[in-house]
Write a protein that holds these residues in place. Sequence first.
Motif, PDB file in Angstrom:
ATOM      1  N   VAL A  38      33.555  26.463  25.060  1.00 54.24           N
ATOM      2  CA  VAL A  38      33.543  27.597  25.556  1.00 54.24           C
ATOM      3  C   VAL A  38      34.281  27.737  26.845  1.00 54.24           C
ATOM      4  CG1 VAL A  38      31.303  28.454  24.975  1.00 54.24           C
ATOM      5  CG2 VAL A  38      31.492  26.915  27.138  1.00 54.24           C
ATOM      6  N   ALA A  39      34.987  28.892  27.082  1.00 53.26           N
ATOM      7  CA  ALA A  39      35.741  29.096  28.258  1.00 53.26           C
ATOM      8  C   ALA A  39      34.750  29.076  29.603  1.00 53.26           C
ATOM      9  CB  ALA A  39      36.598  30.336  28.069  1.00 53.26           C
ATOM     10  N   VAL A  40      35.588  29.183  30.574  1.00 54.03           N
ATOM     11  CA  VAL A  40      34.981  29.234  31.790  1.00 54.03           C
ATOM     12  C   VAL A  40      34.019  30.502  31.764  1.00 54.03           C
ATOM     13  CG1 VAL A  40      35.080  29.712  34.385  1.00 54.03           C
ATOM     14  CG2 VAL A  40      36.495  28.249  33.290  1.00 54.03           C
ATOM     15  N   PRO A  41      32.635  30.412  32.239  1.00 55.52           N
ATOM     16  CA  PRO A  41      31.668  31.649  32.012  1.00 55.52           C
ATOM     17  C   PRO A  41      32.132  32.538  33.044  1.00 55.52           C
ATOM     18  CG  PRO A  41      30.366  29.445  32.177  1.00 55.52           C
ATOM     19  CD  PRO A  41      31.919  29.229  32.213  1.00 55.52           C
ATOM     20  N   PRO A  42      32.183  33.832  32.678  1.00 60.46           N
ATOM     21  CA  PRO A  42      32.598  35.058  33.469  1.00 60.46           C
ATOM     22  C   PRO A  42      31.866  34.896  34.877  1.00 60.46           C
ATOM     23  CG  PRO A  42      31.888  36.006  31.404  1.00 60.46           C
ATOM     24  CD  PRO A  42      31.587  34.627  31.537  1.00 60.46           C
ATOM     25  N   LEU A  43      30.732  34.560  35.173  1.00 62.17           N
ATOM     26  CA  LEU A  43      29.893  34.347  36.450  1.00 62.17           C
ATOM     27  C   LEU A  43      30.851  33.279  37.149  1.00 62.17           C
ATOM     28  CD1 LEU A  43      27.817  35.259  38.417  1.00 62.17           C
ATOM     29  CD2 LEU A  43      26.284  33.639  37.344  1.00 62.17           C
ATOM     30  N   ASP A  44      30.965  32.198  36.582  1.00 59.54           N
ATOM     31  CA  ASP A  44      31.900  31.108  37.343  1.00 59.54           C
ATOM     32  C   ASP A  44      33.200  31.794  37.968  1.00 59.54           C
ATOM     33  OD1 ASP A  44      29.536  29.647  36.434  1.00 59.54           O
ATOM     34  OD2 ASP A  44      30.755  28.092  35.994  1.00 59.54           O
ATOM     35  N   GLU A  45      33.995  32.252  36.963  1.00 57.34           N
ATOM     36  CA  GLU A  45      35.157  32.856  37.568  1.00 57.34           C
ATOM     37  C   GLU A  45      34.847  33.987  38.563  1.00 57.34           C
ATOM     38  OE1 GLU A  45      38.760  35.467  35.264  1.00 57.34           O
ATOM     39  OE2 GLU A  45      37.193  34.818  34.039  1.00 57.34           O
ATOM     40  N   ALA A  46      34.075  34.886  38.399  1.00 56.70           N
ATOM     41  CA  ALA A  46      33.762  35.659  39.342  1.00 56.70           C
ATOM     42  C   ALA A  46      33.327  34.823  40.784  1.00 56.70           C
ATOM     43  CB  ALA A  46      32.418  36.738  39.148  1.00 56.70           C
ATOM     44  N   TYR A  51      42.556  46.361  48.005  1.00 51.12           N
ATOM     45  CA  TYR A  51      42.884  46.566  46.313  1.00 51.12           C
ATOM     46  C   TYR A  51      42.363  45.540  45.571  1.00 51.12           C
ATOM     47  CZ  TYR A  51      45.595  50.967  47.227  1.00 51.12           C
ATOM     48  OH  TYR A  51      45.970  52.092  47.406  1.00 51.12           O
ATOM     49  N   ASP A  52      42.671  44.422  46.036  1.00 49.80           N
ATOM     50  CA  ASP A  52      42.054  43.146  45.271  1.00 49.80           C
ATOM     51  C   ASP A  52      40.712  42.813  45.351  1.00 49.80           C
ATOM     52  OD1 ASP A  52      44.924  42.582  44.787  1.00 49.80           O
ATOM     53  OD2 ASP A  52      45.111  41.201  46.197  1.00 49.80           O
ATOM     54  N   VAL A  53      40.061  43.053  46.577  1.00 47.10           N
ATOM     55  CA  VAL A  53      38.701  43.184  46.706  1.00 47.10           C
ATOM     56  C   VAL A  53      38.003  44.156  45.692  1.00 47.10           C
ATOM     57  CG1 VAL A  53      36.582  43.386  48.187  1.00 47.10           C
ATOM     58  CG2 VAL A  53      38.661  41.790  49.055  1.00 47.10           C
ATOM     59  N   GLU A  54      38.621  45.406  45.852  1.00 43.37           N
ATOM     60  CA  GLU A  54      37.957  46.357  44.894  1.00 43.37           C
ATOM     61  C   GLU A  54      37.872  46.057  43.500  1.00 43.37           C
ATOM     62  OE1 GLU A  54      38.565  51.183  44.570  1.00 43.37           O
ATOM     63  OE2 GLU A  54      40.288  50.111  44.615  1.00 43.37           O
ATOM     64  N   ASP A  55      38.984  45.497  43.037  1.00 45.35           N
ATOM     65  CA  ASP A  55      39.377  45.078  41.750  1.00 45.35           C
ATOM     66  C   ASP A  55      37.991  43.878  41.194  1.00 45.35           C
ATOM     67  OD1 ASP A  55      41.278  46.779  41.168  1.00 45.35           O
ATOM     68  OD2 ASP A  55      42.810  45.056  41.505  1.00 45.35           O
ATOM     69  N   GLU A  80      34.667  45.297  41.034  1.00 45.96           N
ATOM     70  CA  GLU A  80      34.342  45.843  39.780  1.00 45.96           C
ATOM     71  C   GLU A  80      34.359  44.762  38.550  1.00 45.96           C
ATOM     72  OE1 GLU A  80      37.759  48.204  38.780  1.00 45.96           O
ATOM     73  OE2 GLU A  80      37.030  49.753  40.483  1.00 45.96           O
ATOM     74  N   PHE A  81      34.794  43.552  38.858  1.00 45.70           N
ATOM     75  CA  PHE A  81      34.770  42.541  37.802  1.00 45.70           C
ATOM     76  C   PHE A  81      33.351  41.829  38.110  1.00 45.70           C
ATOM     77  CE2 PHE A  81      35.117  37.958  36.778  1.00 45.70           C
ATOM     78  CZ  PHE A  81      35.160  38.041  35.539  1.00 45.70           C
ATOM     79  N   VAL A  82      32.810  41.688  39.330  1.00 47.09           N
ATOM     80  CA  VAL A  82      31.564  41.151  39.368  1.00 47.09           C
ATOM     81  C   VAL A  82      30.516  42.138  38.817  1.00 47.09           C
ATOM     82  CG1 VAL A  82      29.760  40.545  41.419  1.00 47.09           C
ATOM     83  CG2 VAL A  82      32.223  39.916  41.459  1.00 47.09           C
ATOM     84  N   ILE A  83      30.426  43.316  39.254  1.00 44.91           N
ATOM     85  CA  ILE A  83      29.605  44.492  38.509  1.00 44.91           C
ATOM     86  C   ILE A  83      29.813  44.487  37.090  1.00 44.91           C
ATOM     87  CG2 ILE A  83      29.121  46.859  38.321  1.00 44.91           C
ATOM     88  CD1 ILE A  83      30.096  47.327  41.129  1.00 44.91           C
ATOM     89  N   HIS A  84      30.625  44.269  36.589  1.00 50.73           N
ATOM     90  CA  HIS A  84      30.748  44.167  34.997  1.00 50.73           C
ATOM     91  C   HIS A  84      29.986  42.940  34.601  1.00 50.73           C
ATOM     92  CE1 HIS A  84      32.399  44.413  31.016  1.00 50.73           C
ATOM     93  NE2 HIS A  84      33.026  43.323  30.977  1.00 50.73           N
ATOM     94  N   VAL A  85      30.342  41.799  35.307  1.00 47.43           N
ATOM     95  CA  VAL A  85      29.750  40.429  34.791  1.00 47.43           C
ATOM     96  C   VAL A  85      28.149  40.696  34.931  1.00 47.43           C
ATOM     97  CG1 VAL A  85      29.300  38.123  35.372  1.00 47.43           C
ATOM     98  CG2 VAL A  85      31.603  38.871  35.153  1.00 47.43           C
ATOM     99  N   SER A 132      34.249  32.142  41.859  1.00 43.40           N
ATOM    100  CA  SER A 132      35.666  31.638  42.341  1.00 43.40           C
ATOM    101  C   SER A 132      36.650  32.821  43.023  1.00 43.40           C
ATOM    102  CB  SER A 132      36.281  30.785  41.294  1.00 43.40           C
ATOM    103  OG  SER A 132      37.665  30.348  41.549  1.00 43.40           O
ATOM    104  N   ASP A 133      36.508  33.635  42.327  1.00 46.19           N
ATOM    105  CA  ASP A 133      37.393  34.767  42.680  1.00 46.19           C
ATOM    106  C   ASP A 133      36.809  35.291  43.917  1.00 46.19           C
ATOM    107  OD1 ASP A 133      38.878  34.712  40.553  1.00 46.19           O
ATOM    108  OD2 ASP A 133      38.107  36.424  39.493  1.00 46.19           O
ATOM    109  N   VAL A 134      35.678  35.505  44.285  1.00 51.43           N
ATOM    110  CA  VAL A 134      35.022  36.221  45.698  1.00 51.43           C
ATOM    111  C   VAL A 134      35.350  34.897  46.491  1.00 51.43           C
ATOM    112  CG1 VAL A 134      32.833  36.615  46.683  1.00 51.43           C
ATOM    113  CG2 VAL A 134      33.437  37.630  44.557  1.00 51.43           C
ATOM    114  N   LYS A 135      35.021  33.795  46.275  1.00 52.60           N
ATOM    115  CA  LYS A 135      35.376  32.807  47.303  1.00 52.60           C
ATOM    116  C   LYS A 135      36.622  32.629  47.818  1.00 52.60           C
ATOM    117  CE  LYS A 135      34.644  27.815  47.906  1.00 52.60           C
ATOM    118  NZ  LYS A 135      34.309  26.597  47.346  1.00 52.60           N
ATOM    119  N   GLN A 136      37.771  32.950  46.917  1.00 53.81           N
ATOM    120  CA  GLN A 136      39.140  32.899  47.185  1.00 53.81           C
ATOM    121  C   GLN A 136      39.338  34.282  48.402  1.00 53.81           C
ATOM    122  OE1 GLN A 136      41.548  32.649  43.746  1.00 53.81           O
ATOM    123  NE2 GLN A 136      41.089  30.569  43.444  1.00 53.81           N
TER     124      GLN A 136
END
Length: 141
Positions: free
Chosen positions: A106-114, A77-81, A84-89, A116-120
Amino acid sequence: MADIVLGLTKSVVEGTLSKVKSAIEEEAGLKVRVQHDLVSITGEFEMMQSFLNAVDREQVQNNVVRTWVRQLRDLAYDVEDCIEFVIHVDNKSSTWWRRLLPSCMVAVPPLDEAVSDVKQLKARVEDVSQRNMRYNLISDP
């Protein structure tokens, strides 16, 4: 005086151009890293799917197997979410220009966040996969 102004302008334009190219290259590198991690996650999930296809009713009664299956479901479920975020970015317009602004603006750019999330998530997927091996959840027939 005109020579000084011209020289200064050339330097500023050269510096800006260098910074823009660097920001674009950094964004491209992040996208490649995410793609590599997603390929790795896909491979792990294929192996986990094979495990789930091979497990029988008796093995599912085992508490350790049931716990691992629940952890795998939650992770899926977490990977699926995250996907979806990565595709949106990725569907958004390029954000390389944000890398030119000071971080306090600026806040952390969405790609950087994605990234980080994928790495975790990749680390979590590897951990769940290793649990299967560590606890020998399925034995060869």
